[in-house]
Write an enzyme that holds these catalytic residues in place. Structure first.
Site, mmCIF file in Angstrom:
data_model
loop_
_atom_site.group_PDB
_atom_site.id
_atom_site.type_symbol
_atom_site.label_atom_id
_atom_site.label_comp_id
_atom_site.label_asym_id
_atom_site.label_seq_id
_atom_site.Cartn_x
_atom_site.Cartn_y
_atom_site.Cartn_z
ATOM 1 N N HIS A 14 0.805 -1.219 0.000
ATOM 2 C CA HIS A 14 0.000 0.000 0.000
ATOM 3 C C HIS A 14 0.836 1.267 0.000
ATOM 4 O O HIS A 14 0.304 2.359 -0.208
ATOM 5 C CB HIS A 14 -0.901 0.025 1.236
ATOM 6 C CG HIS A 14 -2.179 -0.717 1.042
ATOM 7 N ND1 HIS A 14 -2.218 -2.075 0.857
ATOM 8 C CD2 HIS A 14 -3.457 -0.291 0.980
ATOM 9 C CE1 HIS A 14 -3.484 -2.445 0.704
ATOM 10 N NE2 HIS A 14 -4.251 -1.378 0.780
HETATM 11 N N1 ADP Z 1 -13.815 -7.809 1.499
HETATM 12 C C1 ADP Z 1 -14.736 -6.886 1.161
HETATM 13 N N2 ADP Z 1 -15.904 -7.245 0.575
HETATM 14 C C2 ADP Z 1 -16.810 -6.304 0.224
HETATM 15 N N3 ADP Z 1 -16.641 -4.997 0.433
HETATM 16 C C3 ADP Z 1 -15.518 -4.598 1.031
HETATM 17 C C4 ADP Z 1 -14.511 -5.499 1.417
HETATM 18 N N4 ADP Z 1 -13.488 -4.793 1.968
HETATM 19 C C5 ADP Z 1 -13.859 -3.504 1.917
HETATM 20 N N5 ADP Z 1 -15.071 -3.376 1.353
HETATM 21 C C6 ADP Z 1 -15.823 -2.134 1.086
HETATM 22 O O1 ADP Z 1 -14.896 -1.119 0.765
HETATM 23 C C7 ADP Z 1 -15.132 0.015 1.588
HETATM 24 C C8 ADP Z 1 -13.833 0.735 1.880
HETATM 25 O O2 ADP Z 1 -13.328 1.288 0.698
HETATM 26 P P1 ADP Z 1 -12.024 2.221 0.700
HETATM 27 O O3 ADP Z 1 -12.011 3.047 1.924
HETATM 28 O O4 ADP Z 1 -12.037 2.953 -0.597
HETATM 29 O O5 ADP Z 1 -10.836 1.171 0.706
HETATM 30 P P2 ADP Z 1 -9.710 0.879 1.827
HETATM 31 O O6 ADP Z 1 -10.389 0.150 2.943
HETATM 32 O O7 ADP Z 1 -8.703 0.026 1.148
HETATM 33 O O8 ADP Z 1 -9.167 2.209 2.270
HETATM 34 C C9 ADP Z 1 -15.774 -0.535 2.831
HETATM 35 O O9 ADP Z 1 -16.590 0.448 3.435
HETATM 36 C C10 ADP Z 1 -16.596 -1.709 2.300
HETATM 37 O O10 ADP Z 1 -17.883 -1.325 1.877
#
Ligand code: ADP
Ligand code: ADP
Ligand code: MG
Ligand code: MG
Ligand code: MG
Ligand code: MG
Lengths: 126, 191, 126, 191
Positions: A14
């Site tokens: 990351h």
């Molecule tokens: N394994 C997963 N399956 C489905 N949705 C997920 C999963 N992991 C994260 N998400 C979705 O992604 C969102 C977060 O997105 P984002 O903040 O853009 O990414 P990151 O967590 O990598 O910073 C969460 O609120 C959730 O809805």
């Protein structure tokens, strides 16, 4: 002496600095192994980039690539790339730094795949 | 007595400098290729900061801190711990075999290693034994170092090489060899 | 809202960039947790420095420090520091990036120590 | 038909822009605080690269690649996979509930997640069902989003918070809420 390994190592993180740093760590013990990092987003923010990973994967000359990653969302991008690339992308669900280190050191030493996998097995945490 | 100890460490440091490239070559074969640079960096600082108080324990302690601070690799805390143990032991007894035994024990403790793991310990332990028997010679030291060739590494970076580590001298065993050559040369092996 | 955690996080790595990068990754989810890195040798080579680790440990205001490290020789320096410091240095033998991430995220969320340890347990690989 | 689809994506992108700060706030509470920035970055590129060929599948595919390329977070491959699935499905059928079902399935596959994990899937799945029943409304969408509050996160970064994730709306569920509001508003919910 050293047979050109047919397996390259891809480091997906990351954070740009983590990718670069792990590459540096591995290069100390694996000078002859192809190791590349795809880390951070395109504007060097924290995250992973499908494009960066895809480009890195494409740029390997080795027919097989072992990919190591830090957190789960990097794995999602890797999975997507592996579904679309011609390359043989083998995603290793082991601890990132430690697993990549062991694999690099052993590939450099021309260890057998079996023996590498048995060293990696206790590092499987994902 | 303290002059012989200082002489010992000075000779060791000089040797580390001279053999810097060779030590790193040994480490390239079964490790990350930095043992010579690591030890030479430590040796420089050891010389610069050599204690002048006239107290043997203080000399060892300063040397320990120098290696700890500057070496960078695993050998830093390992030699550092060994020299700290010598510093302590030198305050209790003049028996050199007890000193070296304390150093070896500190290495084993710090590295969670034992005889046969293909590390510096495979020089420290037989040296200690020969010293206790009154049979330590330069030839024996060289033989102990050379014998690490046939061992398979079980600790440190070389351990991932498995059977491929066999046939190479362990770099830390080699630098420990220099330590004990200097020990004899300085006459530090007796009070 | 957030109670000042009494536990700080120390990241010990062989490479400066890895330490800095993991710090950056953790800070995204744990802005209120004290996190410090002691990585690389004093001249920024690959290795760890007893002095750097010792200084970092001393500089924490928190009474307890959870230390995460990448490779075994970092652990040796950590052990030495823990034998000489007054601080309560708790060395975590878990996978470096993943373990530190979980600990940071959970400390930020004021999770109980028990629950953090049970999340860390499957990451114990050292 | 393709105009409604383009309208849908344009409205979605506009909404992501407007709600950027709010989405990141939601993510700060239970994640790393970047969801709004991630999605807004993706939305910009989506608008810029919107396919003009007149082919619905191509529009979805381009949008998928835009989000994949630019979003950076977990939501990138998740929305990317969903839109790729829509692209494929749109070539086979006009049935919107089948489209959304394919999208939800792609998210579940990519994220190894299921209903109740407190993710965007907890909006996609009930939206799909309501769509199949012909009962999807703006109010329902808001309710689905709000219901993620009571769930305990089992996937993604929020999962480490355990019980502490309860009481917060999932950021990805909220952005998916915007997606489906735009869907209705653009009239993209029927052929
Ligand atoms: N394994 C997963 N399956 C489905 N949705 C997920 C999963 N992991 C994260 N998400 C979705 O992604 C969102 C977060 O997105 P984002 O903040 O853009 O990414 P990151 O967590 O990598 O910073 C969460 O609120 C959730 O809805
Ligand atoms: N666990 C251990 N126990 C004892 N000695 C060890 C251990 N690990 C490494 N060593 C010694 O340290 C030497 C390597 O030192 P050096 O190259 O300076 O450190 P690094 O491996 O961190 O680069 C090895 O040759 C070995 O003699
Ligand atoms: Mg070395
Ligand atoms: Mg080294
Ligand atoms: Mg986020
Ligand atoms: Mg993120």
């Amino acid at each position: 002496m050293l047979i050109m390994p047919e397996i390259g190592i891809l480091l997906v993180s990351h954070v740009r600095e983590i990718g670069d740093g792990v590459l540096r760590l591995l290069k100390e013990v694996a000078g002859d192994v192809t190791i590349k990092a795809a880390a951070g987003t395109e504007d060097n923010g924290v995250g992973t980039s499908f494009d960066r990973i895809n480009e890195a994967v494409t740029s390997f000359e080795e027919p097989r690539i072992w990919a190591f990653y830090d957190l789960g969302s990097a794995k999602m991008n890797l999975d997507l790339v592996s579904e679309t690339t011609d390359k043989n992308l083998e995603i290793q669900d082991v601890s990132f730094v430690e697993g990549a280190y062991v694999a690099a050191a052993m590939l450099q030493a021309n260890a057998s795949e079996d023996s590498i996998h048995s060293e990696l097995k206790p590092l499987k945490i994902k | 007595m303290v002059d012989k100890i200082k002489k010992w460490l000075e000779l060791f440091a000089a040797q580390l400098h001279e053999k810097k490239t060779y030590l790193s070559e040994l480490d390239s074969a079964i490790g990350d290729g930095d043992h010579g640079n690591n030890m030479a960096r430590g040796a420089d600082f050891l010389l610069k900061s050599l204690d002048q108080s006239g107290d043997t324990s203080a000399v060892f302690k300063n040397a320990a801190m120098a290696l700890l601070s500057k070496v960078g690799g695993a050998s830093g805390p390992l030699y550092g711990s060994a020299l700290l143990a010598l510093s302590k032991k030198a305050g209790e007894t003049d028996d050199r075999s007890e000193w070296i035994a304390a150093g070896a024990e500190a290495i084993a403790h710090r590295g969670k290693s034992e005889a046969g793991d293909k590390t510096m310990l495979d020089v420290w332990l037989p040296v200690q034994k020969a010293l206790a028997d009154g049979t330590l010679t330069h030839e024996k030291i060289d033989a102990f170092v050379a014998e690490t060739k046939s061992l398979k590494a079980k600790k440190g970076r070389a351990s991932y090489l498995g059977d491929r580590s066999v046939g190479h001298i362990d770099p830390g065993a080699q630098s420990s060899g220099y330590l004990f050559h200097a020990f004899l040369e300085a006459g530090a092996d007796h009070a």
